[in-house]
Structures are given as structure tokens and as C-alpha cells.
Design an enzyme around this catalytic site. Sequence first.
Site, PDB file in Angstrom:
ATOM      1  N   LYS A  98       0.856  -1.186   0.000  1.00 16.07           N
ATOM      2  CA  LYS A  98       0.000   0.000   0.000  1.00 16.07           C
ATOM      3  C   LYS A  98       0.895   1.240   0.000  1.00 16.07           C
ATOM      4  CE  LYS A  98      -4.215  -1.630   2.261  1.00 16.07           C
ATOM      5  NZ  LYS A  98      -3.986  -3.056   2.043  1.00 16.07           N
ATOM      6  N   ASP A 132      -1.141  -1.738  -4.272  1.00 12.93           N
ATOM      7  CA  ASP A 132      -2.551  -1.810  -3.895  1.00 12.93           C
ATOM      8  C   ASP A 132      -3.216  -0.445  -4.060  1.00 12.93           C
ATOM      9  OD1 ASP A 132      -2.643  -4.469  -3.237  1.00 12.93           O
ATOM     10  OD2 ASP A 132      -2.179  -4.146  -1.126  1.00 12.93           O
ATOM     11  N   MET A 133      -4.526  -0.479  -4.244  1.00 11.00           N
ATOM     12  CA  MET A 133      -5.313   0.751  -4.265  1.00 11.00           C
ATOM     13  C   MET A 133      -6.062   0.874  -2.941  1.00 11.00           C
ATOM     14  SD  MET A 133      -5.818   3.410  -6.076  1.00 11.00           S
ATOM     15  CE  MET A 133      -5.374   2.937  -7.752  1.00 11.00           C
ATOM     16  N   GLN A 161     -10.296  -0.631  -8.848  1.00 12.92           N
ATOM     17  CA  GLN A 161     -11.485  -1.077  -8.133  1.00 12.92           C
ATOM     18  C   GLN A 161     -12.721  -0.877  -9.009  1.00 12.92           C
ATOM     19  OE1 GLN A 161     -10.589   1.662  -4.982  1.00 12.92           O
ATOM     20  NE2 GLN A 161     -10.007   0.028  -3.583  1.00 12.92           N
ATOM     21  N   ARG A 182      -4.524  -5.425 -11.713  1.00 13.84           N
ATOM     22  CA  ARG A 182      -5.338  -6.368 -10.931  1.00 13.84           C
ATOM     23  C   ARG A 182      -6.659  -5.668 -10.629  1.00 13.84           C
ATOM     24  NH1 ARG A 182      -2.307  -8.169  -6.124  1.00 13.84           N
ATOM     25  NH2 ARG A 182      -3.018  -6.282  -5.042  1.00 13.84           N
ATOM     26  N   GLY A 186     -13.693  -3.885  -4.774  1.00 12.94           N
ATOM     27  CA  GLY A 186     -13.577  -2.716  -3.908  1.00 12.94           C
ATOM     28  C   GLY A 186     -14.132  -2.983  -2.531  1.00 12.94           C
TER      29      GLY A 186
END
Length: 308
Positions: A98, A132-133, A161, A182, A186
Site C-alpha cells: 500500500k 494496492d489501491m 477497483q 489487478r 472494492g
Amino acid sequence: MGIARSLLLRASRSRWLAAQFSRRAFARRALRRFMPGEHVEDALAAARRLEQEGHGTVLTQLGENLTSLAEAEAVHDHYAALLETVRDRRLPTHISVKPTQLGLDLSSDACGRHLDSLAQLAAAAGSFLWIDMEDSSYVDRTLDLYRVLRSRHERVGVCLQAYLRRTPADLASLLPLLPAIRLVKGAYAEPAALAFPAKREVDQAFARLGRTMLEASARSRSLSVFGTHDLQLIAMLRAIAADLAVPDGCLEVHMLYGIRSADQQRLARNGLKVRTLISYGQHWFPWYVRRLAERPANVWFVVRALLG
């Protein structure tokens, strides 16, 4: 958004609940459904077992929104050591980080330097770096970081997401970079103006975005990765990939440790490239509750585990 999901997402942001649950033995027993342990060696041992079952893994240390650059430096050093271990043990393992773990809230430049360093180390280890989001307030900054990183490195990917209304435009802006993406549904609490509130709408958005990704992969212009446990959705995307003649190696499915384990093995035996996302670390409460919120029926799995 359903009442159960809304309540779980609200609970995930409670520091008081996190402190209470972290001290409870029953909570740690329930946690074992979704992660093999809190320590990195627990995650590495699980990665070795899964390798023997025929699929790779993605490891991520839990924790976000750090308060000092020294903490971000420590997270960078942890992942650097992890990549060295992955190389030495020859594990088919990627890492996923993250941006807030690497100091994004404090310094975009410092976060970018940490990501650049980890991308270099991942390539040297034969691994891969996933970004990562987080919630919608971080999307622009995260994509900016990824664009710079992708201009310098090949073995880097970013998460999008499906429930965010902006994601089709974000995907279109990334495709010229020949990205690795990816796609997930969400898991953060977002207002309806920013995210689809209904599961049906999210599923439809996921399917549309998935087709767009696969069309790019059919031209060898992207790596399409789908983070979902929805077997019907996976079957539909595989059928689309077959119709489009997507090359081998351009399609993967990522699923969480402990969720549909038998199906993960079956899909891998049937020729689909599957990676299991293994999380570890002491700061597990927000992540754990968001996993329950993704599918509130998972709560009953936890209840049965406790009673069992």
C-alpha cells in the site's frame, strides 16, 4: 449498500474495536480463516505449501496510514528483506504494498523512492511488485506513482477497483503503458456519487472492465489479473479470454488465502494461473473486517469456526 456491509465498514475504522479484538483469543482463532499467522515466516511457510499445490502467491504485510517517514523506511526494509528471502528460497511469490505503508501521506517523493527501490529488488529476485489501491482519495496519487514506476520498470502492476465510477476512464488512461492491472470489486466505504452502491452494478462494472482488459491482453498489451472469488464471473472471463485468444501468461486470478481453497486448487489444475494473496502482520483488524464486508455471509464462516 446493505446494512450489514455498512456496519462492518464502519467497524473497520474503529480503533477501539481494533484494540479490543486484538486482545481476544476468539478473534485470533477467527482470523486464522483468512491468514496463516501474524509473522512473515507463517506467510512464507504457507507460500511453500501452496507452491507444492501448483500455484503462486502474493504476500502483503498489513498496515496503512503511517505517521512518520521512519516507519515508512522500516516497511521498505522489511519488504526488501522479504524479496531477498523469496529469491533465496526460489518461491514463485510476488509482493503487494500500500502506498500509505511507504509514506504517501507524508511525502510523495519518499513513497516514490521506496517503490522504485522495491521494483528494482523485485526484478532482481524474479518477483513482481503490486501496488494496492486504497480509498478513493488516494486514486490519483497512486496512479501517478504507478505511471512513473511503469516508465522505469516492467515487473510492476497496480490495482483498480470496479465499484468506483471513475475506473473505466482510469483503465483507458493506463492501457497505453502496457500495464499489469489487478481488478478487484472494492472494499472501502464510498459515497454513491463515487461508487456503485449495489452488488449487481459492481458485478456488471467488473465484467465490462474485465472484457476491456482482456481485449488489450489479446493484443499482448497488458497483463489481466482478476481478484475475485466469484466463480461465475471467473468462468465468464475465461470464456471471453478463449474467444479473444488471449495468450498464455496474460491472464491470472488472485484469491485470498482461506477463501474457496478447494476451488483455487481446481482452477489451477484446470490450467488457470492462480495466485493466493497471503496477508500477515499485527495490524490486521481493519483489513479483516473489510474482508467480511466484501461478503457479509463470511461472518457465518467465522461463527462456525469459533463454534467448531
